[in-house]
Design an enzyme around this catalytic site. Structure first.
Site, PDB file in Angstrom:
ATOM      1  N   GLY A  11       0.838  -1.214   0.000  1.00 48.38           N
ATOM      2  CA  GLY A  11       0.000   0.000   0.000  1.00 48.38           C
ATOM      3  C   GLY A  11       0.865   1.253   0.000  1.00 48.38           C
ATOM      4  N   GLY A  12       2.074   1.110  -0.532  1.00 52.18           N
ATOM      5  CA  GLY A  12       3.042   2.216  -0.531  1.00 52.18           C
ATOM      6  C   GLY A  12       2.652   3.387  -1.410  1.00 52.18           C
ATOM      7  N   LEU A  16      -1.067   7.415   3.286  1.00 53.45           N
ATOM      8  CA  LEU A  16      -0.089   7.205   4.351  1.00 53.45           C
ATOM      9  C   LEU A  16       1.096   6.389   3.846  1.00 53.45           C
ATOM     10  CD1 LEU A  16       0.582   7.634   7.342  1.00 53.45           C
ATOM     11  CD2 LEU A  16      -0.399   5.380   7.772  1.00 53.45           C
ATOM     12  N   ARG A  36       1.627  -3.705  -7.220  1.00 54.23           N
ATOM     13  CA  ARG A  36       0.563  -4.634  -7.607  1.00 54.23           C
ATOM     14  C   ARG A  36       0.377  -4.624  -9.110  1.00 54.23           C
ATOM     15  NH1 ARG A  36      -4.702  -4.558  -6.144  1.00 54.23           N
ATOM     16  NH2 ARG A  36      -4.878  -2.305  -6.216  1.00 54.23           N
ATOM     17  N   LYS A  45       0.343   6.325 -10.217  1.00 50.21           N
ATOM     18  CA  LYS A  45       0.903   5.356  -9.274  1.00 50.21           C
ATOM     19  C   LYS A  45       2.210   4.776  -9.799  1.00 50.21           C
ATOM     20  CE  LYS A  45      -3.078   4.204  -6.574  1.00 50.21           C
ATOM     21  NZ  LYS A  45      -4.010   3.195  -6.112  1.00 50.21           N
ATOM     22  N   LYS A 139     -10.633  -4.367  11.503  1.00 50.81           N
ATOM     23  CA  LYS A 139      -9.252  -4.284  12.000  1.00 50.81           C
ATOM     24  C   LYS A 139      -9.024  -5.315  13.115  1.00 50.81           C
ATOM     25  CE  LYS A 139      -8.138   0.324  10.286  1.00 50.81           C
ATOM     26  NZ  LYS A 139      -7.802   1.738  10.509  1.00 50.81           N
ATOM     27  N   ARG A 143      -6.352  -8.370  13.487  1.00 52.09           N
ATOM     28  CA  ARG A 143      -5.539  -8.568  14.703  1.00 52.09           C
ATOM     29  C   ARG A 143      -5.618 -10.010  15.190  1.00 52.09           C
ATOM     30  NH1 ARG A 143      -5.699  -3.734  19.168  1.00 52.09           N
ATOM     31  NH2 ARG A 143      -5.091  -2.038  17.775  1.00 52.09           N
ATOM     32  N   HIS A 271     -17.370   7.977  12.931  1.00 54.55           N
ATOM     33  CA  HIS A 271     -16.019   8.130  13.495  1.00 54.55           C
ATOM     34  C   HIS A 271     -15.853   9.538  14.078  1.00 54.55           C
ATOM     35  CE1 HIS A 271     -14.470   4.691  10.691  1.00 54.55           C
ATOM     36  NE2 HIS A 271     -15.330   4.282  11.591  1.00 54.55           N
TER      37      HIS A 271
HETATM   38  P1  NDP Z   1      -5.400   4.785   0.675  1.00 55.54           P
HETATM   39  O1  NDP Z   1      -6.870   4.910   0.370  1.00 55.54           O
HETATM   40  O2  NDP Z   1      -4.556   5.930   0.286  1.00 55.54           O
HETATM   41  O3  NDP Z   1      -4.901   3.423   0.008  1.00 55.54           O
HETATM   42  C1  NDP Z   1      -3.723   2.778   0.404  1.00 55.54           C
HETATM   43  C2  NDP Z   1      -3.358   1.646  -0.499  1.00 55.54           C
HETATM   44  O4  NDP Z   1      -4.385   0.658  -0.534  1.00 55.54           O
HETATM   45  C3  NDP Z   1      -3.091   2.030  -1.937  1.00 55.54           C
HETATM   46  O5  NDP Z   1      -1.722   2.246  -2.073  1.00 55.54           O
HETATM   47  C4  NDP Z   1      -3.581   0.820  -2.722  1.00 55.54           C
HETATM   48  O6  NDP Z   1      -2.524   0.157  -3.397  1.00 55.54           O
HETATM   49  C5  NDP Z   1      -4.067  -0.131  -1.663  1.00 55.54           C
HETATM   50  N1  NDP Z   1      -5.240  -0.841  -2.187  1.00 55.54           N
HETATM   51  C6  NDP Z   1      -6.469  -0.338  -2.439  1.00 55.54           C
HETATM   52  N2  NDP Z   1      -7.267  -1.294  -2.950  1.00 55.54           N
HETATM   53  C7  NDP Z   1      -6.524  -2.418  -3.003  1.00 55.54           C
HETATM   54  C8  NDP Z   1      -6.778  -3.745  -3.423  1.00 55.54           C
HETATM   55  N3  NDP Z   1      -7.971  -4.094  -3.908  1.00 55.54           N
HETATM   56  N4  NDP Z   1      -5.774  -4.628  -3.330  1.00 55.54           N
HETATM   57  C9  NDP Z   1      -4.575  -4.279  -2.832  1.00 55.54           C
HETATM   58  N5  NDP Z   1      -4.269  -3.025  -2.438  1.00 55.54           N
HETATM   59  C10 NDP Z   1      -5.233  -2.122  -2.514  1.00 55.54           C
HETATM   60  O7  NDP Z   1      -5.219   4.474   2.251  1.00 55.54           O
HETATM   61  P2  NDP Z   1      -5.013   5.501   3.439  1.00 55.54           P
HETATM   62  O8  NDP Z   1      -3.603   5.950   3.475  1.00 55.54           O
HETATM   63  O9  NDP Z   1      -6.109   6.510   3.413  1.00 55.54           O
HETATM   64  O10 NDP Z   1      -5.298   4.560   4.705  1.00 55.54           O
HETATM   65  C11 NDP Z   1      -4.294   3.762   5.295  1.00 55.54           C
HETATM   66  C12 NDP Z   1      -4.714   3.440   6.742  1.00 55.54           C
HETATM   67  O11 NDP Z   1      -4.839   4.636   7.507  1.00 55.54           O
HETATM   68  C13 NDP Z   1      -6.060   2.718   6.872  1.00 55.54           C
HETATM   69  O12 NDP Z   1      -5.970   1.722   7.865  1.00 55.54           O
HETATM   70  C14 NDP Z   1      -7.010   3.803   7.325  1.00 55.54           C
HETATM   71  O13 NDP Z   1      -8.095   3.301   8.092  1.00 55.54           O
HETATM   72  C15 NDP Z   1      -6.102   4.696   8.152  1.00 55.54           C
HETATM   73  N6  NDP Z   1      -6.549   6.104   8.161  1.00 55.54           N
HETATM   74  C16 NDP Z   1      -6.623   6.779   9.343  1.00 55.54           C
HETATM   75  C17 NDP Z   1      -7.030   8.104   9.375  1.00 55.54           C
HETATM   76  C18 NDP Z   1      -7.050   8.847  10.667  1.00 55.54           C
HETATM   77  O14 NDP Z   1      -7.470  10.022  10.706  1.00 55.54           O
HETATM   78  N7  NDP Z   1      -6.576   8.276  11.741  1.00 55.54           N
HETATM   79  C19 NDP Z   1      -7.416   8.821   8.157  1.00 55.54           C
HETATM   80  C20 NDP Z   1      -7.231   8.046   6.955  1.00 55.54           C
HETATM   81  C21 NDP Z   1      -6.834   6.734   6.975  1.00 55.54           C
HETATM   82  P3  NDP Z   1      -2.345   0.231  -5.011  1.00 55.54           P
HETATM   83  O15 NDP Z   1      -1.749   1.567  -5.280  1.00 55.54           O
HETATM   84  O16 NDP Z   1      -1.462  -0.883  -5.308  1.00 55.54           O
HETATM   85  O17 NDP Z   1      -3.732   0.144  -5.581  1.00 55.54           O
END
Ligand code: NDP
Length: 313
Positions: A11-12, A16, A36, A45, A139, A143, A271
């Protein structure tokens, strides 16, 4: 000095995730980023992945639809960090991580796994409201799979991403601060905790080779960033040299409006409800079996709310 762990970021390319790649490289880890196959012709990407490569990361091909491909990439590293999507208004793929857990279990050499958490501690949200509780439930499913497989872990509870919460002066649906008005959630006095996303990444990477964080939850609570919505608004008002027009939305009104929204919006709104009306992030002490990041790593000069907000001027 002990060797630095080799790190795989899954998810790089995410919001985040890209910061985790940057922080991992900055802290001197050999860093692998999952590429991917399914991203196909998503030019942004691919360009991002290429820029990671230019900065020294290794790109490794794999797919969540191909177990052996995940096994192959997990074998290359000591630590796996997953930042797969988990925000319903964007994308929510938290349970896909079960496939990654299977691969890590099979390989058996991973010294630490950080699953995609980075928010409210799901273990504290047993009584969370529908429909937003799905985020915490999913989540927790991950865990349990990690713990049943005996995989060493660290769970990062990062509280509020600054970009969402400070950008919108803690109002759902806004990510740029108004210079005119603000709607307070209730009396606006519940404390929340705001963290610059780059700092979340820095602290997260700091934990991976740290024995103090093994099999623990690490909360990120920069002391100066534990503030109420009113205090955030005051900081913004000081920066712009002007008072905002304030109104307030009661708990009942907030919940009534929520009912008319679509599912993904409702998840996000619940939330905000727990954070801003109930104060779920700051209303407890960190107990035994958990750590706080700014205490563990006082050398990190974290971004204060005021510093973060200057970017909107
Ligand atoms: P993003 O929506 O930016 O996505 C992260 C990655 O998910 C992408 O790089 C993508 O990879 C991958 N992804 C999406 N769909 C698929 C799939 N079908 N198969 C494999 N990979 C997939 O994520 P965020 O950065 O927003 O969220 C990351 C974490 O942070 C989550 O756990 C979220 O709940 C948490 N979060 C917390 C917040 C807070 O305020 N505390 C706010 C926002 C998020 P690819 O490029 O390869 O598609």
């Amino acid at each position: 000095m002990a060797m630095k762990s080799k790190v795989l970021i899954v998810g790089g390319t995410g919001y985040l995730g890209k910061r985790l790649v940057k922080a991992s490289l900055a802290q001197g880890h050999e860093t692998y980023v999952l590429h991917r196959e399914e991203i196909g012709v998503d030019i942004e990407k691919v360009q991002m992945l290429l820029s990671f490569k230019q900065q020294g990361a290794h790109l490794v091909i794999g797919s969540f639809n191909d177990h052996q491909s995940l096994v192959k990439v997990v074998k290359l590293v000591d630590v796996v960090i997953c930042a797969i999507s988990g925000v319903h208004i964007r994308s929510h793929q938290i349970l896909l991580q079960l496939k990654l857990v299977d691969a890590i279990k099979e390989v058996g050499n991973v010294k630490r796994f950080l699953p995609s958490e980075f928010g409210t501690d799901p273990a504290r949200m047993e009584n969370a409201m529908e429909p937003g509780r799905v985020t915490f439930e999913d989540k927790m499913v991950v865990r349990r799979a990690i713990e049943e497989a005996g995989i060493p872990f660290t769970y990062i509870s990062a509280n509020c991403f600054a970009g969402y919460f400070l950008g919108g002066l803690c109002q759902p649906g806004f990510i740029l601060p108004s210079r005119e008005q603000v709607r307070l959630l209730g009396d606006g006095n519940q404390k929340a905790i705001y963290v610059d996303e780059d700092d979340i990444a820095t602290y997260s990477i700091k934990t991976i080779d740290d024995p103090r964080t093994l099999n623990k939850t690490v909360y990120i609570r920069p002391p100066q960033n534990i503030l109420s919505q009113r205090e955030v608004v005051q900081i913004w008002e000081k920066l712009i040299g002007k008072e905002l027009l304030k109104s307030s939305i009661s708990e009942q009104e907030f919940l009534a409006i929520m009912k008319d929204q679509d599912y993904a919006e409702q998840v996000g709104l619940t939330h905000y409800y727990h954070v801003c009306y109930e104060g779920c992030l700051a209303n407890f002490e960190i107990g035994d079996g958990a750590e706080e990041a700014s205490k563990l790593y006082p050398e990190v000069k974290y971004t204060t709310v005021e510093e973060y907000m200057t970017r909107y001027l």
